[in-house]
Design a protein around this motif. Sequence first.
Motif, PDB file in Angstrom:
ATOM      1  N   LEU A 176       0.292  -1.110   0.305  1.00 39.44           N
ATOM      2  CA  LEU A 176      -0.120   0.391   0.379  1.00 39.44           C
ATOM      3  C   LEU A 176       0.590   1.538  -0.238  1.00 39.44           C
ATOM      4  O   LEU A 176       0.484   2.717  -0.560  1.00 39.44           O
ATOM      5  N   ASN A 177       2.011   1.048   0.439  1.00 36.95           N
ATOM      6  CA  ASN A 177       2.827   2.538   0.489  1.00 36.95           C
ATOM      7  C   ASN A 177       4.328   2.197  -0.430  1.00 36.95           C
ATOM      8  O   ASN A 177       4.954   3.159   0.266  1.00 36.95           O
ATOM      9  N   HIS A 178       4.018   1.248  -1.211  1.00 39.44           N
ATOM     10  CA  HIS A 178       5.586   1.324  -2.138  1.00 39.44           C
ATOM     11  C   HIS A 178       4.895   1.047  -3.337  1.00 39.44           C
ATOM     12  O   HIS A 178       4.209  -0.122  -3.170  1.00 39.44           O
ATOM     13  N   ARG A 179       6.575   1.414  -3.819  1.00 43.02           N
ATOM     14  CA  ARG A 179       6.233   0.880  -6.018  1.00 43.02           C
ATOM     15  C   ARG A 179       7.324  -0.151  -5.803  1.00 43.02           C
ATOM     16  O   ARG A 179       8.395   0.683  -5.305  1.00 43.02           O
ATOM     17  N   THR A 180       7.586  -1.220  -6.352  1.00 39.93           N
ATOM     18  CA  THR A 180       8.635  -2.351  -6.481  1.00 39.93           C
ATOM     19  C   THR A 180       8.871  -2.797  -6.924  1.00 39.93           C
ATOM     20  O   THR A 180       8.370  -3.033  -8.583  1.00 39.93           O
ATOM     21  N   LEU A 181      10.172  -2.352  -8.541  1.00 37.55           N
ATOM     22  CA  LEU A 181      10.613  -3.020  -9.311  1.00 37.55           C
ATOM     23  C   LEU A 181      11.941  -3.745  -8.766  1.00 37.55           C
ATOM     24  O   LEU A 181      13.117  -3.579  -8.292  1.00 37.55           O
ATOM     25  N   LEU A 182      12.516  -5.266  -9.872  1.00 35.74           N
ATOM     26  CA  LEU A 182      13.364  -4.971 -10.463  1.00 35.74           C
ATOM     27  C   LEU A 182      14.299  -4.236 -11.704  1.00 35.74           C
ATOM     28  O   LEU A 182      13.376  -4.219 -12.531  1.00 35.74           O
ATOM     29  N   ILE A 183      15.285  -4.145 -11.097  1.00 33.74           N
ATOM     30  CA  ILE A 183      15.767  -3.343 -12.431  1.00 33.74           C
ATOM     31  C   ILE A 183      17.506  -3.894 -12.052  1.00 33.74           C
ATOM     32  O   ILE A 183      17.887  -4.612 -11.636  1.00 33.74           O
ATOM     33  N   VAL A 184      18.263  -4.624 -13.583  1.00 37.40           N
ATOM     34  CA  VAL A 184      19.449  -4.700 -13.467  1.00 37.40           C
ATOM     35  C   VAL A 184      20.533  -3.352 -14.184  1.00 37.40           C
ATOM     36  O   VAL A 184      19.988  -2.316 -15.041  1.00 37.40           O
TER      37      VAL A 184
ATOM     38  N   LYS B 133      23.835  -7.346 -13.359  1.00 44.42           N
ATOM     39  CA  LYS B 133      23.340  -8.065 -12.130  1.00 44.42           C
ATOM     40  C   LYS B 133      22.075  -7.294 -11.570  1.00 44.42           C
ATOM     41  O   LYS B 133      21.671  -6.230 -12.122  1.00 44.42           O
ATOM     42  N   GLN B 134      21.470  -7.759 -10.481  1.00 46.97           N
ATOM     43  CA  GLN B 134      20.515  -7.547 -10.704  1.00 46.97           C
ATOM     44  C   GLN B 134      19.935  -6.637  -9.054  1.00 46.97           C
ATOM     45  O   GLN B 134      20.888  -7.050  -8.217  1.00 46.97           O
ATOM     46  N   TYR B 135      18.934  -6.085  -8.988  1.00 46.22           N
ATOM     47  CA  TYR B 135      18.864  -5.377  -8.008  1.00 46.22           C
ATOM     48  C   TYR B 135      17.048  -5.346  -7.669  1.00 46.22           C
ATOM     49  O   TYR B 135      16.513  -5.155  -8.440  1.00 46.22           O
ATOM     50  N   VAL B 136      17.270  -4.977  -6.197  1.00 47.25           N
ATOM     51  CA  VAL B 136      14.761  -4.503  -6.293  1.00 47.25           C
ATOM     52  C   VAL B 136      15.058  -2.953  -5.578  1.00 47.25           C
ATOM     53  O   VAL B 136      15.819  -2.357  -4.829  1.00 47.25           O
ATOM     54  N   LEU B 137      14.417  -2.127  -6.530  1.00 46.90           N
ATOM     55  CA  LEU B 137      13.524  -1.314  -5.606  1.00 46.90           C
ATOM     56  C   LEU B 137      12.798  -0.772  -5.305  1.00 46.90           C
ATOM     57  O   LEU B 137      11.700  -1.340  -5.969  1.00 46.90           O
ATOM     58  N   LYS B 138      12.520  -0.388  -4.124  1.00 43.72           N
ATOM     59  CA  LYS B 138      11.849  -0.235  -2.982  1.00 43.72           C
ATOM     60  C   LYS B 138      11.218   1.099  -2.886  1.00 43.72           C
ATOM     61  O   LYS B 138      12.528   1.929  -2.141  1.00 43.72           O
ATOM     62  N   ILE B 139      10.497   2.095  -3.684  1.00 43.76           N
ATOM     63  CA  ILE B 139      10.163   3.492  -3.890  1.00 43.76           C
ATOM     64  C   ILE B 139       8.828   3.926  -2.782  1.00 43.76           C
ATOM     65  O   ILE B 139       7.347   3.234  -2.673  1.00 43.76           O
ATOM     66  N   PHE B 140       8.938   4.234  -1.618  1.00 42.71           N
ATOM     67  CA  PHE B 140       8.037   4.459  -0.662  1.00 42.71           C
ATOM     68  C   PHE B 140       7.033   5.594  -1.241  1.00 42.71           C
ATOM     69  O   PHE B 140       7.866   6.723  -1.096  1.00 42.71           O
ATOM     70  N   GLU B 141       6.067   5.977  -0.951  1.00 39.20           N
ATOM     71  CA  GLU B 141       5.209   6.333  -1.044  1.00 39.20           C
ATOM     72  C   GLU B 141       5.537   8.165   0.034  1.00 39.20           C
ATOM     73  O   GLU B 141       5.152   8.907  -0.302  1.00 39.20           O
ATOM     74  N   SER B 142       5.701   7.082   1.281  1.00 46.23           N
ATOM     75  CA  SER B 142       6.142   8.305   2.355  1.00 46.23           C
ATOM     76  C   SER B 142       7.567   7.909   2.439  1.00 46.23           C
ATOM     77  O   SER B 142       7.723   6.781   2.566  1.00 46.23           O
ATOM     78  N   PRO B 143       8.421   8.609   3.366  1.00 41.79           N
ATOM     79  CA  PRO B 143       9.795   8.059   3.813  1.00 41.79           C
ATOM     80  C   PRO B 143       8.832   6.816   4.536  1.00 41.79           C
ATOM     81  O   PRO B 143       8.078   6.748   5.844  1.00 41.79           O
ATOM     82  N   ALA B 144      10.048   5.866   4.720  1.00 46.24           N
ATOM     83  CA  ALA B 144       9.744   4.208   5.510  1.00 46.24           C
ATOM     84  C   ALA B 144      11.112   3.967   6.619  1.00 46.24           C
ATOM     85  O   ALA B 144      11.826   3.156   6.156  1.00 46.24           O
ATOM     86  N   PRO B 145      11.492   5.022   7.244  1.00 43.02           N
ATOM     87  CA  PRO B 145      12.666   5.004   7.717  1.00 43.02           C
ATOM     88  C   PRO B 145      12.983   3.182   8.661  1.00 43.02           C
ATOM     89  O   PRO B 145      13.929   2.536   8.724  1.00 43.02           O
ATOM     90  N   MET B 146      11.652   2.358   9.178  1.00 40.69           N
ATOM     91  CA  MET B 146      11.335   2.101   9.488  1.00 40.69           C
ATOM     92  C   MET B 146      11.732   0.899   9.354  1.00 40.69           C
ATOM     93  O   MET B 146      12.042  -0.215   9.343  1.00 40.69           O
TER      94      MET B 146
END
Length: 161
Positions: A37-45, A49-62
């Motif tokens: 509900l609070n983020h988008r997740t992409l598999l990027i290359v 090399k593969q990485y997961v990028l998680k982009i939060f709708e609002s900051p998520a330091p926890m």
Amino acid sequence: MPDNTPVDQILVGSNIDWRAWPIVGPPKISSRFESGLNHRTLLIVSAGKQYVLKIFESPAPMAIAAQRWAAKRGLAAKVVYAPNDGRYLLMDFLNSEELVASEADIANIKAIAELTKALHEEGINQTGITCGYFNYRAYCEQYLHCLLYTSPSPRDRQKSR
């Protein structure tokens, strides 16, 4: 099938500059995961090399602190980069199979108990995040929810090939 959305379009729209990341070259989107509900997740290359990028709708330091804590203990993917403002998280991609109930044996249960004890002893405050009441169950549920989107399901892996 690779995502045809230009990675720069997504990153610029989210005010993210990939040049700050410790990667070799420009990233390309390999696929998108169903996100929370609070983020988008992409598999990027980048450079193979593969990485997961998680982009939060609002900051998520926890959530970032939880990822780092679990990665330090070998439970989750290593955090490759996360800005101080907590807007997104770049992790190594773990290509692993889903855990099924038959694999939950006594050794795994003991390991989980030890990690829960370590979490209780260290607490999230070791990361520099101050919090009053700490709900361990909610923390673990949030972390498990995050894990569901760190590594794609077999169905998602088939789509990206």
